[in-house]
Write an enzyme that holds these catalytic residues in place. Structure first.
Site, short mmCIF file in Angstrom:
data_model
loop_
_atom_site.label_atom_id
_atom_site.label_comp_id
_atom_site.label_asym_id
_atom_site.label_seq_id
_atom_site.Cartn_x
_atom_site.Cartn_y
_atom_site.Cartn_z
N LYS A 102 9.52 0.80 -7.90
CA LYS A 102 10.57 0.34 -8.81
C LYS A 102 10.02 -0.26 -10.10
O LYS A 102 10.77 -0.48 -11.04
CB LYS A 102 11.54 -0.60 -8.11
CG LYS A 102 11.02 -1.95 -7.69
CD LYS A 102 12.19 -2.66 -7.06
CE LYS A 102 11.90 -3.87 -6.23
NZ LYS A 102 10.70 -4.60 -6.42
N LYS A 135 3.84 6.92 -3.99
CA LYS A 135 5.07 6.25 -3.58
C LYS A 135 6.02 6.07 -4.77
O LYS A 135 5.57 5.77 -5.87
CB LYS A 135 4.69 4.88 -3.01
CG LYS A 135 5.82 4.09 -2.40
CD LYS A 135 5.38 2.68 -2.01
CE LYS A 135 5.51 1.71 -3.16
NZ LYS A 135 6.34 0.52 -2.92
N LYS A 160 -2.61 -3.28 -7.13
CA LYS A 160 -2.03 -4.07 -8.22
C LYS A 160 -3.08 -4.82 -9.03
O LYS A 160 -2.90 -5.01 -10.22
CB LYS A 160 -0.95 -5.03 -7.67
CG LYS A 160 0.25 -4.26 -7.12
CD LYS A 160 1.54 -5.02 -7.15
CE LYS A 160 2.68 -4.06 -6.80
NZ LYS A 160 3.98 -4.66 -6.69
P1 ATP Z 1 7.16 -2.76 -7.09
O1 ATP Z 1 6.91 -1.39 -7.65
O2 ATP Z 1 7.86 -3.69 -8.05
O3 ATP Z 1 5.99 -3.37 -6.41
P2 ATP Z 1 8.48 -1.61 -4.79
O4 ATP Z 1 9.28 -0.42 -5.23
O5 ATP Z 1 7.23 -1.33 -4.04
O6 ATP Z 1 8.26 -2.58 -5.98
P3 ATP Z 1 9.25 -3.87 -3.17
O7 ATP Z 1 10.05 -4.99 -3.73
O8 ATP Z 1 7.79 -4.08 -3.05
O9 ATP Z 1 9.48 -2.51 -3.96
O10 ATP Z 1 9.84 -3.42 -1.79
C1 ATP Z 1 11.13 -3.69 -1.32
C2 ATP Z 1 11.33 -2.96 0.01
O11 ATP Z 1 11.47 -1.56 -0.24
C3 ATP Z 1 10.16 -3.09 0.97
O12 ATP Z 1 10.66 -3.17 2.29
C4 ATP Z 1 9.40 -1.82 0.77
O13 ATP Z 1 8.64 -1.46 1.89
C5 ATP Z 1 10.52 -0.84 0.52
N1 ATP Z 1 10.08 0.28 -0.31
C6 ATP Z 1 9.50 0.19 -1.53
N2 ATP Z 1 9.24 1.40 -2.03
C7 ATP Z 1 9.65 2.28 -1.09
C8 ATP Z 1 9.63 3.70 -1.00
N3 ATP Z 1 9.14 4.43 -1.98
N4 ATP Z 1 10.13 4.30 0.09
C9 ATP Z 1 10.63 3.55 1.11
N5 ATP Z 1 10.67 2.21 1.09
C10 ATP Z 1 10.19 1.57 0.02
#
Ligand code: ATP
Ligand code: LTN
Length: 331
Positions: free
Chosen positions: A198, A195, A112
């Site tokens: 979101k 990955k 990040k």
């Molecule tokens: P951002 O892209 O905004 O950083 P993110 O998609 O990584 O967000 P987080 O808010 O960081 O989402 O994560 C929320 C939860 O979802 C955490 O427990 C994280 O481990 C899980 N998570 C995030 N992305 C994935 C994925 N691609 N597959 C499985 N679990 C996920």
């Protein structure tokens, strides 16, 4: 006494099917036999620049999604992180027990900060310490998260043990990660070696829980696979197909092996893509319906959040007082 569970999601971007499969679905499943606390971690979200108006709306959207996915405020404590001031307060204290070197090794920080360019804010660096505070404030036993959070969890464990050792007292419970065997790292649809995230600026890479069903089918149909025709689980050599299988397993609550039985003798990926799209739609349609109902009554949501914050705050204060007393602050 039930084991204590805490987890959180940041109100950034759009909640994805990856968040659901990796985290949310386990939260829902743990509610009956665990003492569960689920937070919307807004103080974590501001480590990345946010528009105030959008952030406020998104916080309500995410809370409505928690509830629509099946988080039951009668079973779980649901609250917004910034409503419970003890999180920021313990975060400060724990800063004095965390090392620059260990924060510098965090892969999420490296990823990040690369995107933030030259002026990287301190919050982004310090993010895992606040996360440790979230967890350690409640004597949490288990933390249900996706694979990407494993390193942060290890840091929380290290800080807890270091603190306990320094004062020769079991002030903090050392938490265990709860990472599902399957679906802990759902990949991007267009780039299946990265990955699904979101906050991705490219919409085709993720499925949002609030995407229109037609859009979901379209995104799945155009998911990147490979030039072979064999449906087989092999993350290394067939990341796209393996991701479809994990997605299908995740939304239908089956193992990849069970999913594969449906595709014995099937050549090519067209059917798997469409079936997976339809299975995702079948999962999200009722969630979307509940979401719109819940979201339309903001004052009911505010009541739930107020009660959640009160319950969380009371528990958090006990732990914070214990910490302050241990280190020699007057309480
Ligand atoms: P951002 O892209 O905004 O950083 P993110 O998609 O990584 O967000 P987080 O808010 O960081 O989402 O994560 C929320 C939860 O979802 C955490 O427990 C994280 O481990 C899980 N998570 C995030 N992305 C994935 C994925 N691609 N597959 C499985 N679990 C996920
Ligand atoms: N860093 C987590 C979100 C998060 C969290 C937590 C998860 C903040 N505090 C406490 C579990 C427990 C992420 O998913 N990016």
């Amino acid at each position: 006494m039930k084991p204590i569970v805490l987890s959180g999601i940041q109100p950034s971007g759009h909640m994805t099917i990856g968040n659901y499969i990796g985290a949310m679905r386990n939260w829902v499943a743990m509610q009956d036999d665990h003492d569960t606390l689920f937070s919307l971690v807004d103080l974590h979200a501001i480590t990345v620049k946010q528009d105030p108006k959008d952030l406020r709306e998104r916080c309500y959207d995410f809370v409505a999604l928690y509830l629509a996915c099946g988080i039951d405020p009668n079973k779980s404590t649901v609250f917004i992180q910034s409503h419970v001031h003890q999180h920021a307060e313990l975060g400060w204290i724990l800063n004095c027990y965390a090392y620059m070197g260990e924060l510098n090794r965090m892969t999420q920080f490296k990823d990040k900060s690369g995107k933030q360019g030259k002026n990287i804010n301190v919050g982004l660096f310090d993010y895992p310490v606040l996360m440790a505070a979230d967890i350690l404030l409640y004597g949490t036993d288990k933390v249900p998260v996706g694979q990407d959070q494993k390193q942060h969890l290890e840091l929380a464990r290290d800080i807890a043990s270091r603190f306990n050792n320094q004062y020769n007292d079991e002030v903090f419970t050392v938490p265990e990660p709860f990472i599902p065997k399957q679906g802990a790292r759902i990949m991007s649809l267009q780039e299946p070696t990265a990955k699904m995230s979101k906050s991705d600026s490219i919409e085709k890479n993720y499925v949002s829980l609030l995407d229109d069903p037609k859009k979901i089918i379209k995104k799945l149909k155009s998911a990147v696979t490979d030039s072979e025709t064999e449906i087989r689980f092999d993350r290394e050599n067939k990341p796209g197909v393996s991701n479809l299988l994990e997605l299908m397993g995740g939304v239908t609550d089956r193992t990849v092996e069970e999913v594969l039985k449906d595709y014995e003798g099937v050549e090519g990926y067209g059917k798997l893509k469409i079936d997976t799209g339809e299975a995702i739609v079948a999962l999200v349609e009722p969630i979307q319906q509940r979401f719109h109902e819940i979201r339309s009554d903001q004052s009911a949501m505010r009541d739930i959040l107020k009660q959640g914050a009160e319950k969380a705050s009371e528990r958090a204060q006990d732990q914070l007082d214990k910490v302050k007393d241990t280190i020699g602050l007057i309480v």
